[in-house]
Design a protein around this motif. Structure first.
Motif, short mmCIF file in Angstrom:
data_model
loop_
_atom_site.label_atom_id
_atom_site.label_comp_id
_atom_site.label_asym_id
_atom_site.label_seq_id
_atom_site.Cartn_x
_atom_site.Cartn_y
_atom_site.Cartn_z
N ALA A 52 2.53 13.83 -3.08
CA ALA A 52 3.58 14.18 -3.72
C ALA A 52 3.84 13.96 -5.49
CB ALA A 52 4.94 13.74 -3.18
N ALA A 53 3.47 12.76 -5.68
CA ALA A 53 3.24 12.22 -7.02
C ALA A 53 2.68 13.15 -7.94
CB ALA A 53 3.04 10.91 -7.18
N ASP A 54 1.32 13.52 -7.45
CA ASP A 54 0.46 14.36 -7.92
C ASP A 54 0.83 15.76 -8.39
OD1 ASP A 54 -2.53 14.96 -8.98
OD2 ASP A 54 -2.28 16.35 -7.28
N ALA A 55 1.32 16.21 -7.15
CA ALA A 55 2.04 17.59 -7.52
C ALA A 55 3.29 17.60 -8.49
CB ALA A 55 2.61 17.96 -5.87
N ALA A 56 3.84 16.58 -8.36
CA ALA A 56 5.01 16.67 -9.38
C ALA A 56 4.60 16.46 -10.69
CB ALA A 56 6.02 15.35 -9.12
N ALA A 70 9.27 26.82 -4.50
CA ALA A 70 8.01 26.84 -5.13
C ALA A 70 7.38 25.37 -5.15
CB ALA A 70 8.15 27.47 -6.54
N PHE A 71 8.03 24.58 -5.40
CA PHE A 71 7.47 23.36 -5.42
C PHE A 71 6.84 22.70 -4.22
CE2 PHE A 71 7.88 18.50 -4.91
CZ PHE A 71 6.68 18.21 -5.63
N MET A 86 0.87 -1.20 -0.17
CA MET A 86 -0.05 0.04 -0.20
C MET A 86 0.88 1.34 -0.04
SD MET A 86 -3.08 1.11 2.76
CE MET A 86 -3.84 2.56 2.50
N ILE A 87 0.66 2.19 -0.95
CA ILE A 87 1.21 3.47 -1.25
C ILE A 87 0.72 4.36 -0.07
CG2 ILE A 87 2.01 5.38 -2.70
CD1 ILE A 87 1.75 3.28 -4.84
N PRO A 88 1.69 4.84 0.59
CA PRO A 88 1.25 6.13 1.51
C PRO A 88 0.57 7.31 0.90
CG PRO A 88 3.38 5.59 2.07
CD PRO A 88 3.21 4.86 0.96
N GLN A 89 -0.71 7.89 1.44
CA GLN A 89 -1.25 9.22 0.99
C GLN A 89 -0.18 10.21 0.84
OE1 GLN A 89 -4.27 9.00 0.14
NE2 GLN A 89 -4.37 11.03 -0.67
#
Length: 288
Positions: free
Chosen positions: A9-13, A44-45, A1-4
């Protein structure tokens, strides 16, 4: 299971990374430092990661505004540092960057003489094509004041913008000829390459030997190169690369101390009008 948090972070990237090259260009044009530009973009990221991204209608505008404001904050401390900088200050060299705008090294130096808000207004509107309404929101001024800032900046930097486009091959030929003549001590050929009002700026930052003030005029530049030619003949200077440096023809060398050095040439009417040398190792780290 991938932590929320990993999903976030992946979505933001995913939404940030396609914009990273543009944001880095904006930050570098504002700051003249590769490392500081990368830091501003990374900050900014981090802010993007903590933003309600679903509520942001135009991510590019939002992030451009965020990066610009971070750069404006950074310029305040950078200006203080440059007041105590040893010798001439030059921006960190970018080698063979994509020719996506016409911000060459002389223009970057002219931008240094502007107020931070003038610099931001000019770069965002005139270089990156951002509308005045967005620029005004970015720098927290009304549109009329923002137009005035850009107009003042335009007047100050007018002479630093090239009047005629130099063909790349011609520029590189002159750069190669300058390298060969300066390193071999061929003063006749070297003199034929230089304009009568040529100037030379060398940025050692107190970390490596360099002239501590601009060298101005044909005779003075020639005298300096006569002395340098003796050193080059004794200790050597190896050509690493010929290409564009901050939009100008130039070359990268490895000098006798084993360190890299960049030389960029401003060419007007087929003659070298200015020579910009970066020797400060702190400004050359990204090239390694």
């Amino acid at each position: 299971m991938i932590p929320q948090g990993s999903h976030e972070a992946a979505d933001a990237a995913d939404s940030f990374d396609p914009l990273r090259p543009l944001l880095t260009r904006v930050a570098y044009r504002m700051l003249g430092s590769v490392a500081d530009a990368e830091d501003a973009v990374q900050d900014a990221f981090v802010r993007w990661l903590g933003t309600d991204r679903g509520a942001v209608r135009e991510p590019a505008a939002f992030l451009r505004r965020t990066v610009t404001r971070l750069c404006l904050d950074q310029i305040k401390s950078a200006r203080h540092q440059r007041e105590t900088y040893i010798g001439p200050w030059l921006p960190e060299p970018l080698i063979d960057e994509a020719e996506e705008d016409d911000v060459t090294l002389p223009l970057m130096l002219a931008l240094e003489r502007l107020s931070p808000l003038e610099r931001a207004a000019f770069l965002l509107h005139d270089v990156f094509g951002v509308g005045f309404e967005e620029v005004a929101a970015t720098i927290d001024r009304d549109a009329a004041a923002t137009r005035q800032l850009a107009a003042r900046a335009r007047t100050h930097v007018r002479d630093a913008r090239p009047r005629y486009k130099l063909e790349k091959e011609q520029g590189l030929q002159i750069a190669n000829a300058f390298f060969a003549a300066s390193r071999s001590g061929d003063m006749g050929t070297l003199g034929a390459l230089l304009a009568a009002d040529v100037g030379m700026w060398a940025d050692g930052g107190g970390k490596r030997p360099a002239v501590d003030r601009p060298v101005l005029g044909f005779d003075t530049v020639m005298k300096l190169h006569r002395g340098l030619a003796v050193l080059f003949g004794k200790y050597g200077s190896t050509l690493v690369h010929t290409g564009t440096i901050n939009g100008l023809p130039g070359f990268v060398t490895r000098e006798a101390d084993g360190e890299l050095q960049t030389t960029a040439l401003e060419i007007t009417g087929g003659k070298i009008a200015a020579i910009y040398v970066v020797r400060n190792p702190d400004k050359l780290r990204h090239m390694h």
